[in-house]
Design a protein around this motif. Structure first.
Motif, PDB file in Angstrom:
ATOM      1  N   ALA A   1      51.103 -47.035  64.155  1.00 16.10           N
ATOM      2  CA  ALA A   1      52.476 -46.840  63.696  1.00 16.10           C
ATOM      3  C   ALA A   1      53.338 -46.140  64.729  1.00 16.10           C
ATOM      4  N   THR A   2      52.716 -45.568  65.752  1.00 16.18           N
ATOM      5  CA  THR A   2      53.471 -44.874  66.797  1.00 16.18           C
ATOM      6  C   THR A   2      53.327 -45.556  68.155  1.00 16.18           C
ATOM      7  N   ASN A   3      52.906 -46.807  68.134  1.00 16.05           N
ATOM      8  CA  ASN A   3      52.786 -47.556  69.392  1.00 16.05           C
ATOM      9  C   ASN A   3      52.976 -49.035  69.080  1.00 16.05           C
ATOM     10  N   MET A   4      54.248 -49.424  68.946  1.00 17.35           N
ATOM     11  CA  MET A   4      54.601 -50.782  68.562  1.00 17.35           C
ATOM     12  C   MET A   4      55.540 -51.402  69.579  1.00 17.35           C
ATOM     13  N   PHE A   5      55.538 -52.739  69.608  1.00 21.11           N
ATOM     14  CA  PHE A   5      56.372 -53.474  70.551  1.00 21.11           C
ATOM     15  C   PHE A   5      57.053 -54.634  69.836  1.00 21.11           C
ATOM     16  N   VAL A   6      58.308 -54.881  70.206  1.00 18.80           N
ATOM     17  CA  VAL A   6      59.008 -56.079  69.775  1.00 18.80           C
ATOM     18  C   VAL A   6      59.578 -56.744  71.024  1.00 18.80           C
ATOM     19  N   GLY A   7      59.644 -58.064  70.985  1.00 15.94           N
ATOM     20  CA  GLY A   7      60.183 -58.798  72.123  1.00 15.94           C
ATOM     21  C   GLY A   7      60.921 -60.023  71.650  1.00 15.94           C
ATOM     22  N   GLY A   8      61.758 -60.575  72.544  1.00 18.34           N
ATOM     23  CA  GLY A   8      62.506 -61.742  72.132  1.00 18.34           C
ATOM     24  C   GLY A   8      63.357 -62.344  73.219  1.00 18.34           C
ATOM     25  N   GLU A   9      64.507 -62.795  72.801  1.00 18.35           N
ATOM     26  CA  GLU A   9      65.425 -63.552  73.635  1.00 18.35           C
ATOM     27  C   GLU A   9      65.913 -62.726  74.824  1.00 18.35           C
TER      28      GLU A   9
ATOM     29  N   ALA B   1      64.373 -59.354  75.957  1.00 15.44           N
ATOM     30  CA  ALA B   1      64.438 -58.137  75.137  1.00 15.44           C
ATOM     31  C   ALA B   1      63.029 -57.614  74.886  1.00 15.44           C
ATOM     32  N   LEU B   2      62.815 -56.334  75.161  1.00 12.18           N
ATOM     33  CA  LEU B   2      61.489 -55.728  75.032  1.00 12.18           C
ATOM     34  C   LEU B   2      61.666 -54.251  74.698  1.00 12.18           C
ATOM     35  N   TYR B   3      61.113 -53.826  73.546  1.00 12.01           N
ATOM     36  CA  TYR B   3      61.246 -52.442  73.096  1.00 12.01           C
ATOM     37  C   TYR B   3      59.903 -51.924  72.590  1.00 12.01           C
ATOM     38  N   ARG B   4      59.674 -50.634  72.837  1.00 11.40           N
ATOM     39  CA  ARG B   4      58.480 -49.953  72.332  1.00 11.40           C
ATOM     40  C   ARG B   4      58.900 -48.843  71.378  1.00 11.40           C
TER      41      ARG B   4
ATOM     42  N   SER C   1      61.588 -43.210  68.249  1.00  9.30           N
ATOM     43  CA  SER C   1      62.707 -44.057  68.659  1.00  9.30           C
ATOM     44  C   SER C   1      62.195 -45.320  69.344  1.00  9.30           C
ATOM     45  N   TRP C   2      63.105 -46.317  69.416  1.00  7.94           N
ATOM     46  CA  TRP C   2      62.807 -47.574  70.098  1.00  7.94           C
ATOM     47  C   TRP C   2      63.321 -47.475  71.527  1.00  7.94           C
ATOM     48  N   ILE C   3      62.410 -47.618  72.487  1.00  6.13           N
ATOM     49  CA  ILE C   3      62.711 -47.395  73.903  1.00  6.13           C
ATOM     50  C   ILE C   3      62.653 -48.734  74.642  1.00  6.13           C
ATOM     51  N   PRO C   4      63.707 -49.097  75.382  1.00  4.47           N
ATOM     52  CA  PRO C   4      63.664 -50.358  76.121  1.00  4.47           C
ATOM     53  C   PRO C   4      62.672 -50.313  77.276  1.00  4.47           C
TER      54      PRO C   4
END
Length: 559
Positions: free
Chosen positions: A503-511, A514-517, A522-525
């Motif tokens: 829950a404290t080490n997640m990633f999202v990515g996309g168009e 775009a990449l955030y951890r 907080s969400w860090i680019p």
């Protein structure tokens, strides 16, 4: 710069020279800022200010007789530049500041007025020009230029489009109106913006009147001007989003009043390492068992990484795959276009195909018939239970129990875009129409509280009380076990992938890369080093020591 803007800019310079210690009116933005039409001629000044005896236009604001204006007079020493004497005379509603000018501004039901004593004892001279500047609420609203004449011929020679003629004997009456609702200032939530690439911030503002009161239901407009090229930031749905290192100016305005907020963008993101891939075609899903045993699903086949180089899976060559997943190194599935399912048992690959009703075995290189259109898009499973689920177009949900595939009945024809769960009686699937579906062990049904305005593309979590879904336009939602909450990322890019180790080490990515951890706070680019290539998938070891992302253009990058 347009001629209109050049003239206005010269006007600003002239006023600045005349009243150096007074705020310059901002009817028009300098340089290449937003082009805002002013309401009146410059001799009449800002919105809400009107010198008389001009006819009051229809629809003009009602007269505000509660303002405390100041009139400032200075003699223009250079008619071309507008330079003024450095010791101006001022009048207020109380008095003047000099014995020779001991008059005050009066107020009637329609206007403010000053009966200016134009006499020889005032030191005024025929042929001279004087600027009468109106100031209220700390803001310079505008001015009127007065030309002193001694006779009728001189009076008639004055260009009354630019000057008000007054005789050098008697009094010269200066009258003006200030309209109700004339803005005095704009206050913004920040005086400057400093962002890292990928970060964003919402800047808000309020308009205050000439008495300093907040004007209710008056919106502040925002426009972004690029200083460096290409643009360092963009304005997206009210959010300033940093794109690349550089500078910009954010303008906050209402009517003819504008404030500038400098925007500075730097790039201190953590950079991933881009790996040399086997093919420049698009990679979609990615999965592995270790850092030296990683698979990617590609539009042109399946690829395998041994820790140093990529190799082709010959049996999968020239086929389109969307995802790859396994419960172990000897039980790997890959799914793709036209219902294709391939499975690796640790030794060999085999092929099957879903035709909309059943899953049947087929030769590895069998041609695809046009009727086979049920594209499969995502995989998820439980290694301990030897349980694997795949979802796809037209509401397709299939599960594999270690031996064969079974087709679920699903109450939608929308494409299912991703799948994730906590056990075989509790898994979720996102849909192309912005919904989320849940399998409870008996049936698939819609999850209340999730009805996104666009497609949802990814779902992932750490438990049934901590899960996320992502979709178009930067949409990210979190479920806490009770309710769903929208998370506002500093991007409007479409998000295609979510993954993490906790829950404290997640990633999202996309168009657009775009990449955030998420670090639990907080969400860090972060920086994929794949340029603007879309990110479609994540996979990493349980410890998080090795993390891979896959994407468009054959992108594979490692954290």
């Amino acid at each position: 710069m347009s001629l209109h803007r050049r003239i206005l800019s010269l006007g600003l310079l002239s006023l600045a020279a005349c009243t150096a210690d007074v705020t310059t009116p901002q009817n028009e933005l300098p340089g290449d800022g937003p082009s805002k039409e002013i309401q009146h001629e410059w001799t009449n000044g800002a919105y809400g200010l009107l010198f008389l005896p001009n006819t009051v236009p229809a629809g003009y604001p009602a007269f505000d007789n509660n303002v405390q204006p100041t009139l400032r007079m200075c003699r223009i020493t250079n008619i071309t530049t507008g330079a003024c004497t450095t010791t101006p005379v001022t009048w207020t509603r109380a008095a003047g500041n000099s014995a020779n000018y001991n008059r005050s501004i009066t107020v009637s039901s329609t206007a403010y007025s000053l009966s200016w004593p134009v006499t020889s004892t005032s030191g005024l001279a025929s042929g001279q020009t004087y600027r009468m500047t109106v100031i209220a609420g700390g803001r310079t609203l505008g001015w009127q230029d007065v030309r002193i004449v001694s006779n009728l011929s001189g009076y008639n020679a004055v260009d009354q489009d630019d000057f008000k003629p007054c005789y050098n004997t008697g009094n010269c009456v200066i009258s003006f109106r200030i309209g109700v609702g004339t803005p005095g200032s704009i206050s913004v939530s920040t005086s400057s913006v400093s962002l890292n690439v990928g970060d964003g911030v919402v800047v808000t503002g309020q308009v205050r009147d000439l008495r300093g009161n907040v004007m209710a239901n008056v919106p502040v407009s925002f426009e972004l001007e690029s200083v460096s090229q290409p643009a360092a930031a963009q304005l997206d749905s009210g959010m300033v989003v940093a794109q690349r290192p550089g500078t910009s100016i954010l303008w906050a305005g209402y009517l003819d009043l504008w404030e500038d907020i400098p925007v500075t963008v730097t790039d201190t993101r953590r950079a991933w390492t881009k790996l040399t891939s086997k093919d420049d075609q698009g990679n979609r899903g990615i999965w592995g068992t270790a850092a030296n045993n990683v698979y990617t699903a590609n539009y042109m086949g399946l690829w395998k990484y041994n820790g140093s180089t990529w190799g082709t899976i010959p049996e999968a060559r020239w086929r389109t795959f969307y995802d790859v997943y396994g419960t172990s190194a000897s039980n790997v599935f890959a799914v793709g276009a036209d219902g294709l399912i391939m499975r690796y048992n640790g030794t060999t690959w085999s092929a099957q195909r879903f035709n909309g009703t059943t899953v049947a075995n087929e030769p590895l290189y069998a041609p695809v018939t046009p009727a086979r259109k049920y594209t499969l898009r995502a995989l998820w499973g439980l290694p301990a239970q030897n349980f694997t689920v795949t979802v796809g177009d037209s509401g397709t949900v299939l599960y594999h129990d270690g031996t064969s595939w079974t087709d679920f009945s699903v109450p939608t024809n929308a494409a299912l875009t991703d799948v994730w769960g906590t056990d075989y009686n509790n898994f979720y699937a996102t849909t192309s129409d912005g919904r989320l579906m849940r399998w409870n062990g008996y049936a698939l049904s819609y999850v209340p509280g999730v009805d996104a305005p666009g497609p949802l593309n990814a779902v992932w979590g750490t438990s049934a009380s901590n899960m996320y879904v992502a979709g178009d336009n930067g949409m990210l939602y979190r479920f806490n076990g009770t309710s769903w909450t929208r998370i506002w990322l500093p991007t409007r890019a479409t998000l295609y992938a979510i993954w993490g180790t906790s829950a404290t080490n997640m990633f999202v990515g996309g168009e657009e890369g775009a990449l955030y951890r998420y670090d639990g706070t907080s969400w860090i680019p972060e920086k994929s080093n794949g340029g603007n290539s879309q990110i479609y998938g994540f996979w990493g070891t349980a410890s998080g020591t090795d993390l891979f992302a896959s994407g468009a253009g054959g992108l594979v990058t490692k954290r």
